[in-house]
Design an enzyme around this catalytic site. Structure first.
Site, PDB file in Angstrom:
ATOM      1  N   TYR A  63      49.320   1.060  50.109  1.00 62.00           N
ATOM      2  CA  TYR A  63      50.112   2.011  50.880  1.00 62.00           C
ATOM      3  C   TYR A  63      50.520   3.215  50.035  1.00 62.00           C
ATOM      4  CZ  TYR A  63      50.553  -2.089  53.924  1.00 62.00           C
ATOM      5  OH  TYR A  63      50.298  -3.182  54.710  1.00 62.00           O
ATOM      6  N   SER A 211      52.184  -5.189  62.800  1.00 62.15           N
ATOM      7  CA  SER A 211      52.063  -4.374  64.024  1.00 62.15           C
ATOM      8  C   SER A 211      52.562  -5.140  65.247  1.00 62.15           C
ATOM      9  CB  SER A 211      50.614  -3.919  64.244  1.00 62.15           C
ATOM     10  OG  SER A 211      50.183  -3.084  63.204  1.00 62.15           O
ATOM     11  N   LEU A 213      54.719  -4.390  67.269  1.00 66.57           N
ATOM     12  CA  LEU A 213      55.062  -3.480  68.362  1.00 66.57           C
ATOM     13  C   LEU A 213      53.849  -2.674  68.817  1.00 66.57           C
ATOM     14  CD1 LEU A 213      58.562  -2.304  67.098  1.00 66.57           C
ATOM     15  CD2 LEU A 213      58.051  -3.956  68.906  1.00 66.57           C
ATOM     16  N   GLY A 216      53.337   0.880  67.399  1.00 62.11           N
ATOM     17  CA  GLY A 216      54.346   1.808  67.896  1.00 62.11           C
ATOM     18  C   GLY A 216      54.367   1.962  69.398  1.00 62.11           C
TER      19      GLY A 216
END
Length: 344
Positions: A63, A211, A213, A216
């Site tokens: 990241y 992830s 959600l 997003g």
């Protein structure tokens, strides 16, 4: 004084690893989804998470090309480290600056990557160290064998896998107990339910959904697409494109309607659905905003009935679109088998 929030704790795996029921994914704090975020603001988000009862941070040396682990390291300075369990990953390394990437599970690289992460994080031991992607050229036994040595050296406490197939999970677990498997799981993506999750449960391995959600989607709704930066990889995801997106807008409206009835937000409902899957599940929603962080924590206290769960699953069954493009899918658990040890 506001009411003190007590986030329940859960055990991942059978080796004694205990974390808050919900974690904090830190990927978005570095320049992967568009523009870099101010370091001090991200540290404040992490400190608010700690103060709110979250003990489980998730990052990776990938990241922001190591910048994320450096941010986490700054946030962990002082007494904060004693309150947190830090999970990080290795296995995707740069080969030509910031553009070329290759999956690497070579035993020598395992140790090189671990030492680099320890330095970036400013800690002496990583709580949970994941194989970020499975190297299909090297037997998983060799990669996990190197991780086992790191456990024996006291540099890591627990071993995890990400995007691993059932066969790979079993072979890895035979070398050293695997504490957690990280995978994409949400109302948006449920393909791991058929084989991967049952394998984890048979072996007593914790499940960490990333992830949760839907990239997003369940926190912002279809308008999330309008906010994507030009270099945001989510632009390429099939679920966010064309007819799939138009169809998935209806899915969001149904989830939103149910959330209103339950007195919560769509994101809280989506997270609550995961939390109700079992005490071996710890989702790690990511955010860079304190208000969203507090909302995510609130999902721990949303109660769902059996009927609620069935209704949500019926809604989720209508989601359209693959997880990734065909090229990216090659790095996911469906293709993540390594050669037999005898061929090494």
């Amino acid at each position: 004084m506001g009411e003190v929030v007590v986030v329940p704790r859960r055990k991942l795996g059978s080796q004694g690893f205990e974390v808050s029921a919900i974690g904090l994914g830190c990927m978005g704090m570095s320049p992967l989804h568009g523009s870099p975020k101010p370091t001090q603001e991200m540290i404040q988000v992490i400190h608010t998470a700690v103060d709110s009862g979250i003990t489980f941070l998730d990052t990776s040396d990938l990241y922001g090309h190591h910048t994320n682990t450096i941010i986490i390291g700054k946030a962990l300075e002082g007494e904060v480290r004693q309150k947190m369990q830090v999970a990080t990953k290795f296995g995707i390394k740069s080969i030509s600056g910031e553009t070329g990437m290759v999956v690497c599970g070579d035993p020598a690289y395992v140790k090189e990557a671990c030492n680099a992460s320890l330095k970036q994080l400013g800690i002496s031991c990583i709580d949970l160290y994941y194989v970020h992607r499975i190297d299909t050229k090297i037997p998983i036994e060799l990669t996990v064998g190197a991780l086992k040595e790191l456990v024996e050296e006291g540099k890591i406490k627990y071993i995890g896998l990400s995007e691993a197939s059932p066969q790979t999970i079993r072979r890895a677990h035979a070398i050293h107990p695997i504490t957690a498997v990280q995978l994409e799981w949400s109302l948006w993506t449920r393909d791991a339910e058929e084989e991967v999750i049952p394998t984890c449960r048979q072996l007593g391995i914790g499940i960490v959904p990333f992830s949760p959600l839907g990239k997003g989607f369940f926190s912002t709704g279809p308008k999330v697409v309008e906010n994507f930066a030009t270099n945001d990889f989510r632009r390429s995801l099939p679920k966010f494109q064309g007819e799939n997106l138009e169809h998935n807008k209806i899915v969001f409206e149904r989830v939103n309607e149910m959330a209103r009835k339950k007195g919560c937000t769509p994101s809280q409902l989506a997270l609550a659905w995961l939390l109700h899957q079992g005490d071996d599940v710890c989702p790690i929603p990511g955010t860079t905003k304190i208000e969203n962080l507090k909302q995510n924590i609130g999902s721990v206290f949303v109660k769902l009935t059996t009927e609620d769960m069935s209704e949500l699953e019926s809604i989720a069954a209508a989601v359209k679109g693959d997880r990734y493009s065909p090229a990216v899918m090659q790095d996911t658990w469906k293709y993540a088998n390594t050669p037999p040890l005898s061929s090494a």
